[in-house]
Structure formats: C-alpha cells, structure tokens
Write a protein that holds these residues in place. Structure first.
Motif, mmCIF file in Angstrom:
data_model
loop_
_atom_site.group_PDB
_atom_site.id
_atom_site.type_symbol
_atom_site.label_atom_id
_atom_site.label_comp_id
_atom_site.label_asym_id
_atom_site.label_seq_id
_atom_site.Cartn_x
_atom_site.Cartn_y
_atom_site.Cartn_z
ATOM 1 N N ASN A 82 0.788 -1.226 0.000
ATOM 2 C CA ASN A 82 0.000 0.000 0.000
ATOM 3 C C ASN A 82 0.820 1.276 0.000
ATOM 4 O OD1 ASN A 82 -2.781 0.120 -0.370
ATOM 5 N ND2 ASN A 82 -3.119 1.051 1.632
ATOM 6 N N THR A 83 2.102 1.208 -0.342
ATOM 7 C CA THR A 83 2.950 2.392 -0.329
ATOM 8 C C THR A 83 3.532 2.656 -1.717
ATOM 9 O OG1 THR A 83 4.842 1.042 0.356
ATOM 10 C CG2 THR A 83 3.579 2.124 2.097
ATOM 11 N N GLY A 133 -2.637 -1.948 -5.002
ATOM 12 C CA GLY A 133 -2.868 -1.529 -3.629
ATOM 13 C C GLY A 133 -3.455 -2.643 -2.783
ATOM 14 N N LEU A 134 -3.446 -2.420 -1.492
ATOM 15 C CA LEU A 134 -3.914 -3.443 -0.552
ATOM 16 C C LEU A 134 -5.367 -3.819 -0.800
ATOM 17 C CD1 LEU A 134 -3.343 -5.220 1.907
ATOM 18 C CD2 LEU A 134 -3.979 -3.274 3.365
ATOM 19 N N TYR A 135 -6.198 -2.844 -1.143
ATOM 20 C CA TYR A 135 -7.620 -3.136 -1.334
ATOM 21 C C TYR A 135 -7.802 -4.229 -2.374
ATOM 22 C CZ TYR A 135 -12.524 -2.741 -2.553
ATOM 23 O OH TYR A 135 -13.844 -3.040 -2.805
ATOM 24 N N TYR A 136 -7.092 -4.102 -3.508
ATOM 25 C CA TYR A 136 -7.276 -5.075 -4.583
ATOM 26 C C TYR A 136 -6.494 -6.366 -4.349
ATOM 27 C CZ TYR A 136 -9.809 -1.523 -7.100
ATOM 28 O OH TYR A 136 -10.757 -0.588 -7.459
ATOM 29 N N SER A 184 -0.087 11.540 -3.277
ATOM 30 C CA SER A 184 -0.641 10.447 -2.483
ATOM 31 C C SER A 184 0.436 9.702 -1.712
ATOM 32 C CB SER A 184 -1.393 9.466 -3.390
ATOM 33 O OG SER A 184 -2.461 10.109 -4.045
ATOM 34 N N LEU A 215 -0.715 6.717 0.203
ATOM 35 C CA LEU A 215 -1.224 5.358 0.258
ATOM 36 C C LEU A 215 -1.807 4.975 -1.101
ATOM 37 C CD1 LEU A 215 -3.045 5.358 3.727
ATOM 38 C CD2 LEU A 215 -0.821 4.375 3.171
ATOM 39 N N ASP A 252 -3.956 2.260 -1.776
ATOM 40 C CA ASP A 252 -5.370 1.926 -1.626
ATOM 41 C C ASP A 252 -5.982 1.462 -2.955
ATOM 42 O OD1 ASP A 252 -5.476 2.355 1.104
ATOM 43 O OD2 ASP A 252 -5.848 4.493 0.879
ATOM 44 N N LYS A 253 -7.022 2.180 -3.424
ATOM 45 C CA LYS A 253 -7.711 1.779 -4.648
ATOM 46 C C LYS A 253 -7.132 2.421 -5.913
ATOM 47 C CE LYS A 253 -12.219 0.889 -2.471
ATOM 48 N NZ LYS A 253 -13.669 1.221 -2.505
ATOM 49 N N TRP A 254 -6.006 3.133 -5.785
ATOM 50 C CA TRP A 254 -5.450 3.802 -6.962
ATOM 51 C C TRP A 254 -4.860 2.811 -7.953
ATOM 52 C CZ3 TRP A 254 -7.435 8.203 -7.663
ATOM 53 C CH2 TRP A 254 -7.618 9.117 -6.627
#
Length: 200
Positions: free
Chosen positions: A43-44, A71-74, A150, A152, A154-156
């Motif tokens: 996530n970084t 990212g972590l979400y995916y 940004s 994080l 995330d969802k990027w």
C-alpha cells in the motif's frame, strides 16, 4: 525516498546485461523504466518510474515516486477471479501509447498484450510466483489523486503503474507527446527489480 543510487549508467548496464533494448540514439528517444524495489510493504508508493533520454547528445534522467504493485484493497479483493494483476518484470516492447486513463485524463494506456502474475491468496503479501496471464488487462500508467501527492495506494492501483503525483505524470505525458512527433505513439516499458541494478 533516496534516489541518488539511480543513474543512467546503472539502468543502461542492467538493461544490457538482461538483453533489453536501451535507446541511445536520437533526441527524446525515451527509456521508460520502472524499478520495483525490495521494499515490499503493501500500500505504499515505494517504487520508481524513471525516464532517461538524450537532448543534443546530453543525457537527462528523471526519477518519480510510484507503485508498480496493486494496492492493498485489490490484493484483498481481486477484480478478476484468477487473482489480482501484478505486472511481470521484464521489457515490454510497445506496451503503452498516449491515451486517456478510463477516458478521463491524459495518461499512458496499454497498447499491447502484457503478462501479469495473478495473486489470488487475498493477503497483503505480493505473490509473483504463480500463474502468468498474458492479455489485455487495462494496465495503464496514470496518477493517483489529482489534488495531492498520495501516500497510500489503496484503490489507486489494481495492477497499473501509478505515479504518486499528478504533476509527475503530466511531465511524463509531455515528454511522450514530444517523442511521438519523432518516433510515433508507441512506448516500450521496462520493469526492473531493484536487484537487477545490484548485479551490473
């Protein structure tokens, strides 16, 4: 992040050792090279996108903070039943062309089938040892937030190559626009692992 270790000579030597093309002739003949670092914290923006090229015989090198990983979400919620896409390291001729990311803003968009690893164990760890799936996955090079740099992912990113800063992507797009007037709208993308730079 410390980018002082990244030089044109180091990138060129790594590409030559691996048998990859490195464009040395002509102004604005862009070498777009991603560096996936050994820092695998999820996530970084802990990777780099570099662009190196000559202008009137002099090398220029630009290094930007980015992520080459989803990212972590995916990682936890794959969009594909086979698993989350992780672009495979290597040289990808004609990988990108100028276009619009999701039809929204100028970016580099996938222009050729690309190989991705499918990470399907739904945890934070990056898995690049499993299934390789080559095809049209919507692997673009775009930016994260348009409003700030940004921190994080995330969802990027669901597998795209994502710049932390919009200004950095805009700069790359500007270079590519100039390059297209000389070489056409096709850009090779080379994704190196950090260890590739350590063994030149």
């Amino acid at each position: 992040m410390d980018t002082s270790f990244i030089t044109v000579d180091l990138i060129r030597a790594a590409c030559q050792r691996l048998g990859y093309k490195f464009f040395e002739y002509g102004d604005y003949n862009l070498n777009i090279v991603g560096i996936r670092t050994d820092d695998d914290k999820a996530n970084t923006f802990n990777d780099f996108i570099t662009v190196s090229f000559k202008v009137e015989g002099e090398w220029r090198l630009y290094v930007f903070e980015a992520t080459t990983d989803p990212g972590l979400y995916y990682r936890l919620n794959p969009m594909n039943v086979l698993g989350t896409a992780i672009l495979a390291a290597g040289q990808h001729p004609g990988a990108f062309k100028l276009g619009k990311h999701r039809g929204l803003y100028p970016a580099l968009v996938q222009a050729w089938p690309l190989p991705v690893h499918r990470d399907n164990d739904k945890d934070a760890e990056l898995d690049t040892t499993g299934l390789v799936d080559e095809g049209w996955h919507g692997i673009n090079m775009h930016h994260a937030s348009a409003c700030w740099v940004s921190k994080l992912v995330d969802k990027w990113s669901a597998g795209c190559q994502v710049l932390a800063s919009k200004a950095d992507l805009d700069f790359i797009v500007g270079l590519c626009r100039h390059s297209t007037t000389l070489y056409g709208n096709s850009f090779t993308y080379t994704l190196l692992d950090e260890q590739d730079l350590m063994h030149v």
